[in-house]
Write a protein that holds these residues in place. Structure first.
Motif, PDB file in Angstrom:
ATOM      1  N   THR A 299      35.973  39.937  31.418  1.00 17.59           N
ATOM      2  CA  THR A 299      36.954  39.300  30.540  1.00 17.59           C
ATOM      3  C   THR A 299      37.005  39.971  29.171  1.00 17.59           C
ATOM      4  OG1 THR A 299      36.374  37.257  31.669  1.00 17.59           O
ATOM      5  CG2 THR A 299      37.769  37.057  29.734  1.00 17.59           C
ATOM      6  N   HIS A 329      40.816  31.003  31.638  1.00 20.10           N
ATOM      7  CA  HIS A 329      41.011  32.219  30.857  1.00 20.10           C
ATOM      8  C   HIS A 329      41.684  31.899  29.530  1.00 20.10           C
ATOM      9  CE1 HIS A 329      39.646  35.617  33.108  1.00 20.10           C
ATOM     10  NE2 HIS A 329      40.311  35.272  34.197  1.00 20.10           N
ATOM     11  N   ASP A 393      43.785  39.445  37.350  1.00 19.02           N
ATOM     12  CA  ASP A 393      42.415  39.075  37.678  1.00 19.02           C
ATOM     13  C   ASP A 393      42.340  38.756  39.161  1.00 19.02           C
ATOM     14  OD1 ASP A 393      39.756  38.589  37.193  1.00 19.02           O
ATOM     15  OD2 ASP A 393      40.057  36.516  36.567  1.00 19.02           O
TER      16      ASP A 393
END
Ligand code: ADP
Ligand code: MG
Length: 694
Positions: A299, A329, A393
């Protein structure tokens, strides 16, 4: 009929095939005559030398030839046993089949047969069970003598199709057009790699003169197949040259961001960031795959990349496969970005219409710099003002088209720089094939401060000992997961197994130990409540099904016991084990199995004990299962090859990829005379776009 018409024709129309056999062929992946010619033998039987029967010894792989003296069929304990006795003058022996319908009709007295297989001696009589055989009387229908005195191909299990029939069919086809099979590789390449012409390669693949011949033939065809795969794949790169958005590495926002972190980047994170930075500066869009085990810190790398876009006045987007992940996120990123005055937006499918419209408006006006969301982002009505970086992702959860759609949303018809992230480790050579058009970056180092994890494989005879150890450990304040046996395809049965295990543990555990239960049949809220209690330390032990495989993070949980560990796949075991070892304390993973397990299961368990390295685990998994099963060919865009094998042919994969790169660098549009043949082949053989992973 021209040669291509014939090659593209369905095998159904070949003499002797028909619809029924055609459907059997289809099961083997063969529809056209072309497919048939590329149907590679699994092995060859050496029939160059025929062993006189009196010289046949126990345990030998032999080929014998003789005349049928008698045949007979009898029933032994419900099994039909069919026996043929043949003699070659030197001695006699038996050929025996069990439960093979119709086999008794194949042989007649005085037929001349040739048979191969492993010889046994049973009560003084020489026997071959289920031999490979051929009736070699030319006059007899289906009979031929082509298969004596040579290497004979054995094809992968052709259930319902007689080996003899397949051989004969291929031989017929070769006889008909074998000489006209067009060449596909430029001469200079064939010479450089010492390959056969395609025509010779196909002939020798099926009917080689010796085994070396057969190997070179196969290498030639594998090379050819991969060659065109990479030509199509890497061609795309050339087309996108000049279509990117070059960014400056100003290190303004990104520096502030790094300063705000409570930790230093790992060496691997730094390396990957510099790999990405050098891509971002180019005017060709970045296409990069970022691999790193769960928890390796992807991340932060994604954020760094996105901030480079923002500090250049562009937008960046991150797409996640589920709403929960997207929300997570968004929350994590907001915490970092709010102090930096970076404006964020979250777009989810479930949002109310009004809210959604407003968000879409902000994206279009450029009032949001960093946008996070789900598939909702690729809807037609979502337009970006100035998109320069797109991150996906868990990319394997998305299809090819979804990825393509996101990439169409770049600034002024340019393609955004593109970063895909995955926690599924893929061995490098395989990544080069599956993601042939992507560069690969790997975070192969975990952030510091993660404790050791000891893994043990224990037979169920010692289960009691394991559990009394467990009870002692949790009394010291550690927490544990106990995973119930996996029951394939039945969440219900699995929930029952977990409940049973839960009851059992409650019975044998000391009273002061609190045990919780979680499984897929519970309601969402119920599950969340159990997890909350476990996280708060209200339970010492959590009995669970594989629902805990993903996304659960309880650093104080240091023990994982997996019941019937032999039933789980390697990737699954690795994921489960990823739930412990998240804090600084030493952790233990105990795999309990029956005393006997299958060979494959033993390999998986051994791998778990030996390594925690996701890439090693993936390599081993690949060895055990093969790539198709791991990634599922279609969904993940693993190209389906006619003859190339992603594991066996890694050397050829690297060789062809390099060669194609070299060719395209030198002659990007394949216009040089020596490369004409490549263009022609693409056209004639209708070599289409490679669909790769998205
Ligand atoms: P993943 O690769 O699974 O997406 P994350 O990016 O979510 O991993 O990182 C996992 C955790 O590790 C996060 O809490 C993150 O803040 C932390 N982290 C990331 N990089 C480092 C580092 N270099 N040092 C310490 N902690 C880190
Ligand atoms: Mg992540």
């Amino acid at each position: 009929m021209d040669v291509y018409e014939f090659l593209m024709m369905e095998v159904r129309y070949l003499k002797g095939v028909g619809p029924k056999r055609a459907s059997l062929f289809r099961r083997l992946g063969i529809t056209s005559v072309f497919d048939l010619l590329y149907f590679a033998p699994r092995r060859y039987i050496d029939r160059r030398s025929i062993t006189p029967i009196h010289e046949v010894r126990r345990g030998q792989e032999v080929t014998v030839a003789g005349k049928v003296l008698t045949k007979g069929i009898k029933k032994v304990k419900g099994t039909l046993v069919f026996t043929v006795i043949i003699s070659d003058g030197s001695d006699w022996m038996e050929l025996v089949w069990r439960n093979v319908r119709g086999i008794d009709k194949v042989f007649n007295k005085d037929d001349r047969v040739i048979a191969s297989g492993k010889a046994y001696v049973y009560r003084g009589t020489k026997v071959i069970y289920h031999p490979e055989y051929e009736i070699i009387d030319e006059e007899k229908p289906g009979g031929s003598r082509i298969l004596a005195g040579m290497f004979v191909p054995v094809y992968p299990s052709t259930e319902g199709l007689k080996p003899r029939f397949v051989r004969k069919l291929i031989l017929d086809v070769l006889g008909k057009i074998g000489d006209q099979i067009p060449e596909t590789l430029p001469d200079y390449i064939r010479n450089k790699f010492k390959l056969y012409s395609r025509k010779d390669a196909i002939h020798r693949l099926h009917f080689p003169e010796n085994l070396k011949d057969a190997r070179t033939a196969r290498t030639t065809l594998v090379f050819e197949e991969l060659f065109y795969f990479y030509i199509k794949l890497l061609e795309k790169r050339i087309e996108s040259k000049g279509l990117g958005i070059p960014l400056m590495i100003k290190n303004e926002l990104t520096t502030d961001f790094l300063k705000s972190l409570k930790f230093d980047l790992t060496g691997a994170q730094k390396r990957v960031i510099s790999e990405i930075n050098s891509d971002l500066e180019k005017n060709t869009p970045m296409h990069r795959l970022l691999q790193g085990d769960v928890g390796s810190g992807k991340t932060v790398v994604a954020l760094h990349t996105m901030l480079t876009a923002v500090e250049n006045g562009f937008q960046a987007v991150l797409m996640a496969p589920t709403e929960i992940l997207a929300e997570q996120h968004f929350l994590v990123m907001s915490e970092y970005l709010f102090p930096l005055n970076v404006r964020m937006a979250l777009l989810l499918g479930k949002m109310r219409k009004k809210e959604k419209q407003l968000t879409i408006e902000r994206i279009r006006n450029g009032d949001a710099d960093v946008i996070v969301g789900t598939h909702a982002l690729i809807q037609d009505d979502v337009e970006f003002k100035k998109l320069a970086v797109a991150v996906i992702d868990e990319q394997h959860k998305f299809g090819v088209l979804q990825r393509a759609k996101l990439l169409e949303k770049g600034f002024e018809n340019k393609s955004p720089h593109f970063l895909v992230m995955t926690a599924t480790p893929i061995p490098r050579t395989l990544a080069l094939t599956i993601y042939g058009d992507l560069d690969v970056s790997i975070i192969d180092e975990m952030p510091p401060g993660r404790g050791e994890v000891v893994t043990r494989w224990v037979r169920e005879g010692r289960r009691d000992k394991v559990y009394s150890w467990l009870f002692d450990e949790v009394k010291k304040g550690n927490q544990a997961y106990v995973v119930a046996p996996l029951i394939e395809k039945s969440e219900k049965l699995e929930a029952e197994a977990a409940t049973e295990l839960f009851e059992k543990l409650k019975n044998i555990a000391p009273e002061e130990i609190d045990i919780g239960l979680i499984h897929g049949k519970m309601k969402k809220d119920e599950r969340a409540a159990v997890m909350r209690k476990f996280r708060n330390g209200d339970f010492h032990i959590l009995v669970a099904t594989t629902v805990i495989e993903v996304g659960i993070d309880v650093p104080n949980a240091t023990i994982m016991i997996i019941e019937h560990a032999e039933r789980f796949g390697l990737a699954q075991l690795h994921q489960l084990r990823g739930r412990i070892g998240r804090g600084a304390k030493k952790s233990y993973c105990i795999l309990i199995t029956p005393s006997r397990v299958s060979t494959d299961a033993a390999k998986r368990l051994k791998a778990m004990v030996e390594t925690r390295d996701g890439f090693k685990i993936a390599e081993i998994d690949l060895e055990i299962r093969g790539p198709g099963e791991i990634f599922g060919t279609k969904q993940h865009g693993i190209p389906k090859f006619r003859i190339a094998n992603l594991i066996r042919d890694q050397k050829i994969i690297q060789m062809t990829r390099q060669e194609v790169q070299r060719i395209l660098e030198f002659d990007p549009f394949l216009t040089k005379p020596q490369n004409h043949i490549i263009k022609e082949t693409i056209e004639n053989e209708k070599i289409g776009e490679v669909i790769y992973v998205g």
